[in-house]
Design an enzyme around this catalytic site. Sequence first.
Site, PDB file in Angstrom:
ATOM      1  N   ASP A 187     -95.421   3.130 -17.347  1.00 58.07           N
ATOM      2  CA  ASP A 187     -94.311   3.805 -18.037  1.00 58.07           C
ATOM      3  C   ASP A 187     -93.969   3.105 -19.351  1.00 58.07           C
ATOM      4  O   ASP A 187     -93.218   3.624 -20.170  1.00 58.07           O
ATOM      5  CB  ASP A 187     -93.053   3.810 -17.146  1.00 58.07           C
ATOM      6  CG  ASP A 187     -92.879   5.121 -16.396  1.00 58.07           C
ATOM      7  OD1 ASP A 187     -93.482   6.131 -16.827  1.00 58.07           O
ATOM      8  OD2 ASP A 187     -92.129   5.141 -15.400  1.00 58.07           O
ATOM      9  N   LYS A 207     -96.105  14.397 -10.245  1.00 53.83           N
ATOM     10  CA  LYS A 207     -96.975  13.290 -10.662  1.00 53.83           C
ATOM     11  C   LYS A 207     -98.095  13.073  -9.650  1.00 53.83           C
ATOM     12  O   LYS A 207     -99.251  12.889 -10.018  1.00 53.83           O
ATOM     13  CB  LYS A 207     -96.142  12.005 -10.849  1.00 53.83           C
ATOM     14  CG  LYS A 207     -95.259  12.072 -12.085  1.00 53.83           C
ATOM     15  CD  LYS A 207     -94.244  10.939 -12.160  1.00 53.83           C
ATOM     16  CE  LYS A 207     -93.275  11.179 -13.319  1.00 53.83           C
ATOM     17  NZ  LYS A 207     -92.189  10.192 -13.411  1.00 53.83           N
ATOM     18  N   GLN A 264     -89.540   5.495 -10.106  1.00 55.32           N
ATOM     19  CA  GLN A 264     -88.858   6.693 -10.605  1.00 55.32           C
ATOM     20  C   GLN A 264     -87.385   6.386 -10.890  1.00 55.32           C
ATOM     21  O   GLN A 264     -86.683   5.861 -10.031  1.00 55.32           O
ATOM     22  CB  GLN A 264     -88.992   7.836  -9.576  1.00 55.32           C
ATOM     23  CG  GLN A 264     -88.447   9.159 -10.050  1.00 55.32           C
ATOM     24  CD  GLN A 264     -89.228   9.745 -11.225  1.00 55.32           C
ATOM     25  OE1 GLN A 264     -90.443   9.666 -11.294  1.00 55.32           O
ATOM     26  NE2 GLN A 264     -88.506  10.319 -12.176  1.00 55.32           N
TER      27      GLN A 264
END
Length: 297
Positions: free
Chosen positions: A121, A54, A98
């Site tokens: 997200d 990422k 994460q």
Amino acid sequence: MKATIIDGKAIAGEIRQEVAEEVQQLQQRTGKTPGLAVLLVGDDPASNVYVRQKGKACQNVGIHSITEHLPADISQEQLLKRIEAFNENDRYHGILVQLPLPSHIDTRKVLEAIRPEKDVDCFHPFNVGRLTIGEPLFQPATPAGVVELLQRSGISPVGKHVVILGRSNIVGKPLANLLLQKSPQANAIVTVVHSAADDVAYFTRQADILVAAIGRPEFVRGNMIKPDAVVIDVGVNRVPADNEKGYRLVGDVAFDEACEVASHITPVPGGVGPMTIAMLLKNTLLAFKLHLEHGES
Ligand code: NAP
């Protein structure tokens, strides 16, 4: 082989290019750069790989990113404080934690601490709710990647029967919500299948578009697919292999068999995977634009 391969890597490359161009234009206009803060807790090897990917992807399109690597034994309170600091920091327009988090941390509480305008997200209940009522602020990366893959491959889901295997909050459910929307990119008839189904093949054989997201290596066999269906394989599974790594990646679909039946199919790797990161970049750019609009109004 019959099926056309949908090249997720190439399509993701197009999206990255578009994001890079827009980042540059906005930078020239405003003098500001979009920023993404990634919080990584602990030393899970797979999470480390994803976070590195990422960060690199951000760098390649001109998004400023920081990875804050926090110890596995960090307290929930300390982690929430770090999120609050990034909520208040105007250099970072997107925040990503994460997953998975260590078991002593309440994942829900952590995700709910991210300010919804920075929730790239799309896991915050506010954003999940907006998606469900058809007014999404962000679209979750993997499901949005599936919709984008279809669109850019000239495959319309409108009026088609889409069967989704899997009902997770990360893939199956939000994808069903996206495909149900009354929009030209969606408007599908959606069936969601999960582990309570006695006969999964009964459902999969009815799919014009079959999406597999169950995390079971090569579960979907050729005889479970309707002739000429479009098959999107979200699954990423490690299976033992006689190579240097000792494993290879396979999807939830038995690829070679499916290729003989389907009209279009995504490979694993190189299908949905690259799209997920590309859509995260798109969401970070969107969060930046929301920030600019807010500042300009
Ligand atoms: P998950 O949270 O484990 O959910 C799996 C879902 O599949 C559950 O709803 C489960 O049903 C259902 N399921 C499991 N076995 C089944 C069976 N035999 N028949 C019918 N349904 C079954 O998984 P996830 O996070 O959604 O991930 C799914 C797969 O996608 C994994 O391989 C993951 O690595 C991959 N993935 C890929 C990306 C990407 O970027 N390419 C992103 C995210 C995930 P129940 O709800 O009844 O338990």
